[in-house]
Design an enzyme around this catalytic site. Structure first.
Site, PDB file in Angstrom:
ATOM      1  N   GLY A  63      13.343   4.070  -4.725  1.00 17.41           N
ATOM      2  CA  GLY A  63      13.144   4.977  -3.780  1.00 17.41           C
ATOM      3  C   GLY A  63      13.906   4.691  -2.540  1.00 17.41           C
ATOM      4  N   GLU A 117      11.290  -0.080   2.505  1.00 16.39           N
ATOM      5  CA  GLU A 117      10.821   0.605   1.649  1.00 16.39           C
ATOM      6  C   GLU A 117      10.749   2.138   2.038  1.00 16.39           C
ATOM      7  OE1 GLU A 117       9.108   1.167  -1.167  1.00 16.39           O
ATOM      8  OE2 GLU A 117       7.661  -0.275  -1.660  1.00 16.39           O
ATOM      9  N   ASP A 121       1.940   4.211   0.647  1.00 16.72           N
ATOM     10  CA  ASP A 121       1.116   4.987   0.471  1.00 16.72           C
ATOM     11  C   ASP A 121      -0.332   4.228   0.356  1.00 16.72           C
ATOM     12  OD1 ASP A 121      -0.712   6.870  -1.023  1.00 16.72           O
ATOM     13  OD2 ASP A 121       0.851   7.704  -2.217  1.00 16.72           O
ATOM     14  N   GLY A 123      -0.610   0.974  -0.286  1.00 17.93           N
ATOM     15  CA  GLY A 123      -0.280  -0.232   0.395  1.00 17.93           C
ATOM     16  C   GLY A 123      -0.288  -1.182  -0.656  1.00 17.93           C
ATOM     17  N   LYS A 149       1.932   6.984   4.764  1.00 20.52           N
ATOM     18  CA  LYS A 149       0.666   7.823   4.352  1.00 20.52           C
ATOM     19  C   LYS A 149      -0.313   7.140   4.904  1.00 20.52           C
ATOM     20  CE  LYS A 149       2.166  10.570   0.233  1.00 20.52           C
ATOM     21  NZ  LYS A 149       1.745  10.911  -1.057  1.00 20.52           N
TER      22      LYS A 149
END
Ligand code: PRP
Length: 195
Positions: A63, A117, A121, A123, A149
């Protein structure tokens, strides 16, 4: 005071006007907004590491590949690039236990490392990566994520640089996917997962 200060995240509101077609993912963060934020992050990182020698950027596949490419080219300090890959076992779209599938190729012992990263999200992934990279005995390990998030955190993890704070949307584009689709969208969009 720690010279590696957090860059305050932007908070994104879904009311932003979409400039894409109805069939494309709904726009959450526009291309030009991402570009401006990446430039700001790169300036802050360049300032923080100005006297630290070469910075090793460790991009987390898949990603982070676009974010890493853009961020690294905006830096004004000496830098080198490494990649790392993990897979996570979990239920549905949530990650659980993390397993390393590709380690860094270069020797990072005694060097300053910045994990890059696309999204944090729960973690779990970042927490695992910090511990794993510290085992290589680097001079320091810091973290940078484009998206965070915060409300979804399940473990405590230090994030030094955050691009944008988002809610519990499933986001795609700028490297992020849903079922391997939409990674190359130039903006960050929202989709509704079916699982
Ligand atoms: C994403 C992202 C992080 C991880 C964050 O990877 O790149 O590595 O999830 O989730 P967490 O904070 O809940 O651990 P993903 O598993 O989607 O793989 P990809 O980058 O290859 O698409």
């Amino acid at each position: 005071m720690d010279r590696f200060m957090n860059v305050l995240p932007y908070r994104i509101h879904l009311s932003r006007k979409s400039s894409v077609t109805d069939t494309a993912p709904k726009e959450l963060i526009a291309e030009n907004v991402i570009r401006e934020r990446v430039t700001e992050l790169a300036a802050k990182i360049s300032e923080d590491y100005a006297d630290s020698g070469e910075l090793v950027l460790v991009g987390v596949l898949k990603g982070a590949f676009i974010f890493l490419a853009d961020l690294s080219r905006e830096l004004t300090i000496p830098r080198s690039i490494e990649f790392i890959a993990v897979s996570s076992y979990g239920t549905g779209s949530k990650s659980g236990a993390v397993r390393l599938v590709l380690d860094v190729r270069g020797d990072i012992a005694g060097r300053h490392v910045l994990i890059v990263e696309d999204i944090v999200d729960t973690g779990h992934t970042l927490k695992y990566l910090i511990g794993m990279l510290k085992s290589h005995k680097p001079a320091s390990v810091r973290t940078c994520t484009l998206l965070h998030k915060a409300e979804q955190a399940e473990v405590e993890v230090d994030i030094d640089y955050i691009g944008f704070s988002i809610g519990d949307e499933w986001v795609v584009g700028y490297g992020l996917d849903y079922a391997e689709q939409n990674r190359t969208l130039p903006y960050i969009g929202c989709v509704k997962p079916t699982d």
